[in-house]
Design an enzyme around this catalytic site. Structure first.
Site, PDB file in Angstrom:
ATOM      1  N   GLU A 208      16.509 -32.677 -43.409  1.00 43.59           N
ATOM      2  CA  GLU A 208      15.053 -32.598 -43.183  1.00 43.59           C
ATOM      3  C   GLU A 208      14.686 -33.800 -42.335  1.00 43.59           C
ATOM      4  OE1 GLU A 208      12.778 -30.334 -44.340  1.00 43.59           O
ATOM      5  OE2 GLU A 208      14.193 -29.097 -45.451  1.00 43.59           O
ATOM      6  N   CYS A 242       5.848 -36.953 -41.827  1.00 42.39           N
ATOM      7  CA  CYS A 242       6.751 -36.280 -40.876  1.00 42.39           C
ATOM      8  C   CYS A 242       6.075 -35.112 -40.172  1.00 42.39           C
ATOM      9  CB  CYS A 242       8.013 -35.808 -41.589  1.00 42.39           C
ATOM     10  SG  CYS A 242       7.652 -34.703 -42.950  1.00 42.39           S
TER      11      CYS A 242
END
Ligand code: NAD
Length: 461
Positions: A208, A242
């Site tokens: 990720e 993010c």
């Protein structure tokens, strides 16, 4: 010590401790209790590490995880039910099904920016799937790391769930062990280290990662409303998110009209002095503070910038940069902080072309009233996810997979997608020995049999 810990977990997994669904549910309920009983301590640790406000911690960390646990507990039985698939006619009578089995001992490595959510989120999926887990929090959020290391053994089965604290040295030692899956969240450089370490045991990985998530603002949209959404998504956690909009793309006219709305939205949310506003966070450490202030030289500062930077408290105010050149430093790397560059484009074509020139981002956001424009971005660009009209919120939809593509990562999680990530999908075929309907395919293959096989099998398949 680390090797012994992992061996101990493997013994527990091999002994079947983690497999019963009742055990899995108990762990999820324990985690839920941890989050609710210890919410105040968690909020304090998050404030110490990141200056995060308690409300933001509730929305993006604690409450987020409780919702994920509830969704998992509600659906686990259904998700674990084997999926029946039809067997080919030539094999009948027979039954075929897909069953999910746990992988074994899995490693979860988390970053510092959402240090509770990004450690425990994958752990929820790993436990629901029946695995033993090593969870490695980020050393850059030390208060949260220490707290979770203390609390997790009190609420979860310590025989099968371990929190290992540490930095590069400890993570390297962990990566020397054999795991059955490694789930890593963080930057792409370390992602490559993780993947290289996984190779030696053919361990599957989920990465990720991050990247520059673009946001396009079309002409004709309600700029005041769009500015609020963008400012919320960008300056949440002081931009250290993010899936935050990394930069904006708009035509010259739209950018000029948007600028006052962006400034007004910041003032409305954080006041004239965000430094004294408890809802506004801090940069995680000096290294990142120096990196971010090094990006302030490009474009025209419309808000924030040097006047709003204090190294001592690692405060960097919400910063908006207008007319930013495409080849500037702030456009060369993921910003991961409270700096919002606005880059002008000539058209939708130009914006799509620009996005396509870069790495595939974790998220793409489009504010447009035109279904045609939205469809064009959807079909002509590639990204981990897409948000029309709202940034960052896609990851709160439990039914959507959360993950990147290309440089923004591989694999996905959340809800049932987590169960998939942490399970092996085993193909199971069952056929009774009698009646023996397979005689046709046993040798010897006489001429007559061959003819029959060709005729029958082709028709049946
Ligand atoms: P970080 O520095 O906390 O590193 C992440 C983890 O990697 C930590 O646990 C750390 O101990 C470990 N680590 C660091 N160096 C290592 C090494 N040399 N060998 C082995 N392990 C090592 O966090 P970060 O990387 O600064 O996180 C920010 C990045 O993560 C950004 O790029 C952001 O976009 C991305 N991110 C992605 C997601 C997502 O869900 N896709 C979520 C949050 C952050």
């Amino acid at each position: 010590m680390i090797a012994g810990r992992v061996t101990g977990l493997r013994e527990m997994f091999d002994a079947g401790v983690t497999k019963p669904v009742a055990w899995r549910r108990r762990q999820l309920e324990g985690l839920r209790r941890l989050l609710l009983d210890r919410a105040t301590e968690l909020e304090t640790a998050l404030f110490d590490d990141l200056g995060k406000s308690p409300v933001e911690s509730e929305v993006t960390e604690i409450g987020f995880l409780v919702a994920e646990i509830d969704h998992t507990l509600k659906n686990l039985k259904r998700w674990l039910r084997p999926d029946r698939v039809p067997a080919p006619a030539a094999l009948l009578p027979a039954s075929a099904r897909v069953m999910r089995e746990p992988l074994g001992v899995v490693l979860v490595i988390a970053p510092w920016n959402y240090p509770v959510q990004l450690l425990l989120g994958p752990v929820i999926g790993a436990l629901a799937a029946g695995n033993a887990v090593v969870a490695k929090p980020s050393e850059l959020a030390p208060a949260t790391s220490a707290l979770l290391a203390r609390l997790v053994p009190q609420y979860l089965d310590p025989r099968a769930v371990a929190v290992v604290e540490g930095a590069v040295c400890e993570t390297t030692q962990l990566l020397d062990q054999r795991f059955d899956h490694i789930f890593y969240t963080g930057n792409g450089t370390v992602g490559r280290i993780v993947m290289a370490a996984a190779v030696k045991n053919l361990t599957p990985v989920t990465l990720e990662l991050g990247g520059k998530s673009p946001t396009f603002i079309d002409e004709g949209v309600d700029l005041k409303a769009a500015a609020k959404r963008i400012v919320w998504g960008k300056f949440l956690n002081a931009g250290q998110t993010c899936v935050a909009p990394d930069y904006l793309l708009a035509t010259k006219q739209v950018a000029a009209a948007l600028e006052p709305h962006l400034v007004a939205a910041v003032r409305e949310f954080y006041g004239d002095d965000p430094a004294s506003n408890p809802d506004y966070g801090r940069i995680v450490n000096d290294k990142h503070f120096t990196r971010l202030t090094g990006l302030l030289g490009d474009g025209r500062i419309a808000l924030g910038g040097w006047d709003q930077a204090d190294a001592k408290t690692r405060y960097l105010g919400p910063t908006i940069l207008m007319d930013v050149p495409r080849d500037s430093a702030v456009m060369a790397e993921e910003i991961f902080g409270p700096i919002l560059p606005v880059v002008t484009v000539d058209s939708v074509d130009d914006a799509i072309g620009f996005i396509r020139c870069g790495d595939k981002p974790l998220a793409l956001y489009v504010f447009s009233d035109s279904a045609r424009v939205r469809r064009r971005f959807l079909t002509e660009t590639s990204s981990g996810g897409v948000g029309f009209g709202v940034p960052a919120a896609q990851l709160s939809v439990a039914g959507l997979p959360f993950g990147g593509v290309g440089e923004s990562g591989m694999g996905a999680y959340h809800g049932e997608w987590s169960l998939d990530t942490f399970s092996h999908r085993k193909a199971v075929l069952s056929k009774r020995l009698t009646p023996d309907t397979l005689q046709l395919i046993y040798p010897p293959f006489t001429e007559g049999k061959e003819k029959l096989i060709r005729r029958v099998l082709r028709r049946l398949s």
